[in-house]
Design a protein around this motif. Structure first.
Motif, PDB file in Angstrom:
ATOM      1  N   UNK A   1       0.737   4.129  -2.889  1.00  0.00           N
ATOM      2  CA  UNK A   1       0.461   5.538  -2.606  1.00  0.00           C
ATOM      3  C   UNK A   1       1.626   6.408  -3.100  1.00  0.00           C
TER       4      UNK A   1
ATOM      5  N   UNK B   1      -0.244  15.285  -3.141  1.00  0.00           N
ATOM      6  CA  UNK B   1      -0.046  14.759  -1.782  1.00  0.00           C
ATOM      7  C   UNK B   1      -1.420  14.364  -1.254  1.00  0.00           C
ATOM      8  N   UNK B   2      -1.638  13.086  -1.064  1.00  0.00           N
ATOM      9  CA  UNK B   2      -2.937  12.637  -0.560  1.00  0.00           C
ATOM     10  C   UNK B   2      -3.059  12.908   0.943  1.00  0.00           C
ATOM     11  N   UNK B   3      -4.277  13.212   1.381  1.00  0.00           N
ATOM     12  CA  UNK B   3      -4.524  13.371   2.821  1.00  0.00           C
ATOM     13  C   UNK B   3      -4.570  12.004   3.504  1.00  0.00           C
ATOM     14  N   UNK B   4      -4.324  12.036   4.828  1.00  0.00           N
ATOM     15  CA  UNK B   4      -4.358  10.794   5.615  1.00  0.00           C
ATOM     16  C   UNK B   4      -5.616   9.980   5.330  1.00  0.00           C
ATOM     17  N   UNK B   5      -6.769  10.640   5.411  1.00  0.00           N
ATOM     18  CA  UNK B   5      -8.024   9.911   5.220  1.00  0.00           C
ATOM     19  C   UNK B   5      -8.096   9.269   3.845  1.00  0.00           C
TER      20      UNK B   5
ATOM     21  N   UNK C   1      -5.560   8.321   1.990  1.00  0.00           N
ATOM     22  CA  UNK C   1      -4.609   7.203   1.906  1.00  0.00           C
ATOM     23  C   UNK C   1      -5.248   5.950   2.510  1.00  0.00           C
ATOM     24  N   UNK C   2      -5.930   6.142   3.634  1.00  0.00           N
ATOM     25  CA  UNK C   2      -6.570   5.005   4.292  1.00  0.00           C
ATOM     26  C   UNK C   2      -7.763   4.505   3.472  1.00  0.00           C
ATOM     27  N   UNK C   3      -8.522   5.463   2.909  1.00  0.00           N
ATOM     28  CA  UNK C   3      -9.707   5.059   2.139  1.00  0.00           C
ATOM     29  C   UNK C   3      -9.362   4.451   0.782  1.00  0.00           C
TER      30      UNK C   3
ATOM     31  N   UNK D   1       0.833  -1.201   0.000  1.00  0.00           N
ATOM     32  CA  UNK D   1       0.000   0.000   0.000  1.00  0.00           C
ATOM     33  C   UNK D   1       0.870   1.254   0.000  1.00  0.00           C
TER      34      UNK D   1
END
Lengths: 79, 619
Positions: free
Chosen positions: A43, A53-57, A59-61, A39
């Motif tokens: 990413x 730059x992806x946000x934390x949420x 990246x998790x989603x 993962x």
């Protein structure tokens, strides 16, 4: 290269899979190489490919091939 | 129990909490004070009303944990050997605590261990029982010695449907958990008389041949999932002592809540469990990874105060923008399982200082139960690259090894006459006389740079394991280390008394926290027809593959492949065999490995790009 090609390439390179493996079936932990280490690779590859730059949420989603397409829309990446 | 309190009562000193305190002066190792821990028993001593664990089904107090654990373990004869398949689940914790309380010897393995590896370990160690701690009902299996393996005790299983019904009829998570676990326990008890009878007979039979040493409590693997048969033999004293030290230097209290981020069967992961059990603290059990939403919602709901991570965990957290996360409950985080890059260490030291979180870099090995040193958090940004000081009750020594080029001198014997011979030293020498590190490319530059002060790091403490085991017969051995561990790491110590690892004597790397023995990788490849040399740095294994022979073996396996795919196939092969992500392996194909006249691979030459051996490279 189109955005879709870049997107597909990120999956293919990160997980050592072929184009035929891409699709709605491809979800987090559905294949050996898409574990937490994979993962991270994915990413990083996607952030590089689209210079975002992806946000934390997000990246998790980002838990499936299909959901990823929707998430990228938020970053003005249309596939 | 321990120790110097040159500064006095810990609550009054800023030392272990200084990231929240602005002013501090330079601190030397000798100034660091530790809280004295009352000698409580790790598996018996927690207050009954403290919450022991929470999982997705709810919480249980220590009173409940002990009750479930004892009911479960009643079926097992003390001093029998149980192979426990462990996951970060209540079932595993209950089984582990129960077996420890019952004085049963536990061989701990990850629940997702490859079946072939599991089979070979069962053959080597002949456990009397196998317990599946990954299973909702904690199924147990009795080893039937006379035939071919384990038979599931037919009555050990619970009725999964009725458990599911119980869950649907109550909204109270705690009650549900109790019902589910009690059912498992009741089912276990129902067959226990029968099981005990059989097992006792089998155990009696075995103990004639092999008497398990009375001090042996726990067997842990050193290699994660890479399938080595070698296990570390730990006594209850080892486990108790290391947990006490950890509780002391991290100042763990019953208010702490540790969320699981590492495998239960991994010595570092287990040390977090053990130290929190000793402190009467709460363990938040989850199998979810950092990339699962469930992990973070479980974290926030239960207000986790701490977790541990290997370097890869911290790389992931960085990608997840840890700096931007709002985690107000977090009190301290620890790092071990390999060296964190200096950039990441500095970054976490700074981010954590801003957030008021203690960031503690540590160093350890399974051979020392888990931990040997830590860097006090207030020094995290100042002593970048340092592993800190020895934990309370332990001490370091640097063996300045003039014998590196003259093996005749035996520093082990000179400095520690009590150290007995190491039973497995034939397969992996752990004595200080192995003169090989100067020729190894991965470490050579570091070792040179570290000048004459560098030497092998030797650790002394009550947490040093009894020794290794490779098979059932070895379980009768007593303590062969006598509290002294030659770590195989090359270290220097600075003027303030802080240690730094600058190289490694043994040919292994840490990959995602797992120890990977490079010689074992080479032999694994060779057994499968690949001539290769393994080298590299932590988290990145380089495989130099001789292509001439290797293509033959690939053809034999019905793959007619160009060079690049050969390399890719080898990566996949290694990934499958070791259980590590293929990204850890970089395969470089070369025409012929550089060898000396004796046929020994010249690793230093491999790293020399100017030789232009490379035909193809994949990663």
């Amino acid at each position: 290269m189109t955005n879709l090609q870049k997107y597909n390439d990120a999956f293919i390179q990160s997980f050592s899979i072929s184009e035929a493996d891409l699709g709605s079936e491809l979800v987090y932990q559905s294949i050996d190489n898409w574990d937490s280490v994979g993962h991270m690779q994915l990413i990083a590859a996607i952030e590089d490919a689209f210079d975002i730059m992806l946000d934390t949420d997000d990246i998790i989603d980002f838990s499936s091939y299909t959901i990823g397409i929707d998430i990228l829309k938020k970053y003005d990446v249309e596939l | 129990m321990m120790l110097n309190s040159s500064i006095g009562n810990l609550e009054d000193t800023p030392l272990l909490n200084s990231s929240k305190s602005a002013a501090h002066k330079d601190i030397a190792a000798k100034d660091i004070a530790h809280k004295d821990i009352a000698p409580k028993d790790i598996f018996f001593g927690a207050p009954a009303n403290n919450i022991a664990y929470v999982d997705k089904n709810g919480a249980a107090t220590y009173g409940e944990l002990y009750a479930y654990a004892d009911a479960f373990a009643a079926a097992f004869p003390p001093r029998s050997l149980v192979l426990l398949l462990a996951a970060n689940m209540a079932q595993t914790l209950i089984a582990y605590v129960g077996l420890m309380r019952r004085n049963v010897v536990v061989l701990l393995l990850a629940a997702d261990t490859d079946q072939a590896v599991l089979d070979s370990l069962i053959a080597s160690y002949q456990p009397d029982f196998l317990v599946d701690g990954n299973d909702a009902s904690i199924r147990s299996y009795v080893y039937t010695n006379d035939c071919d393996g384990f038979d599931r005790c037919p009555d050990f299983t619970t009725d999964d449907k009725s458990t599911a019904n119980d869950k649907s009829t109550t909204n109270d998570g705690v009650a549900t958990k109790a019902v589910a676990v009690t059912k498992a326990v009741v089912a276990t008890k129902a067959v226990s008389a029968e099981a005990i009878k059989n097992a006792n007979a089998i155990c009696a039979e075995k103990s004639k041949a092999t008497k398990i040493h009375p001090n042996l409590a726990l067997l842990l693997t050193t290699s994660g999932s890479t399938g080595s048969r070698k296990f570390v033999r730990l006594s209850m004293t080892n486990v108790q002592d290391n947990a006490s030290s950890i509780v002391s230097y991290l100042n763990i209290t019953s208010k702490d809540k540790a969320i699981t981020t590492l495998p239960f069967s991994y010595s570092y992961g287990l040390s977090i469990i053990n130290s929190h059990l000793l402190a009467g603290a709460t363990i938040l059990l989850t199998e979810a990874t950092l990339f699962d939403r469930d992990f973070w919602s479980f974290f926030k709901e239960n207000e986790a105060t701490t977790f541990g991570g290997v370097p890869y965990t911290y790389a992931m957290l960085k990608q997840l923008r840890f700096a931007r996360m709002q985690l107000p409950s977090l009190r301290y985080i620890t790092q071990a399982g390999g060296r964190l890059s200096e950039e990441l260490q500095l970054e976490y030291a700074q981010v954590c200082a801003e957030k008021g979180i203690d960031f503690i870099v540590m160093y350890g090995q399974t051979e020392a139960t888990a931990r040997m040193s830590y860097l006090p958090p207030q020094l995290a940004a100042k002593k970048i690259g340092s592993i800190g000081v020895a934990i309370p009750n332990g001490r370091f020594e640097i063996l300045r090894d003039d014998a590196v080029s003259s093996p005749a001198l035996e520093p082990t014997t000179v400095l520690a006459p009590t150290s007995a011979s190491e039973p497995t030293s034939a397969t992996e020498p752990t004595t200080a006389t192995e003169p090989t590190f100067t020729s190894e490319p991965a470490f050579a530059s570091a070792a040179t740079e570290a000048n004459l002060e560098a030497g092998e790091l030797i650790y002394y403490g009550a947490n040093v394991s009894m020794g290794y085991a490779q098979c059932r017969d070895d379980l009768c051995e007593g303590d062969t280390n006598n509290g002294r561990l030659a770590t195989g790491d090359i270290a220097v110590v600075d003027a303030d008394g802080f240690y730094r690892i600058v190289g490694r004597k043994k040919r292994f790397l840490k990959v995602f926290g797992n120890r990977v023995n490079l010689d074992e990788l080479e032999s694994l490849l060779s057994k499968n027809g690949f001539i290769a040399a393994a080298t590299g740095v932590d988290d990145h294994v380089s495989i130099y593959l001789e292509i001439a022979q290797s293509e033959e073996s690939l053809k034999a396996s019905a793959t007619s492949a160009p060079v690049a795919s050969t390399a890719d196939a080898v990566r996949q092969f290694l990934s499958n065999k070791t259980g590590l992500h293929k990204d850890a392996f970089n395969v470089i194909t070369i025409a012929a490995l550089p060898r000396n006249d004796a046929g020994k691979i010249q690793y230093a030459k491999l790293e020399d790009n100017s030789l232009n051996y490379t035909l193809g490279k994949t990663r």
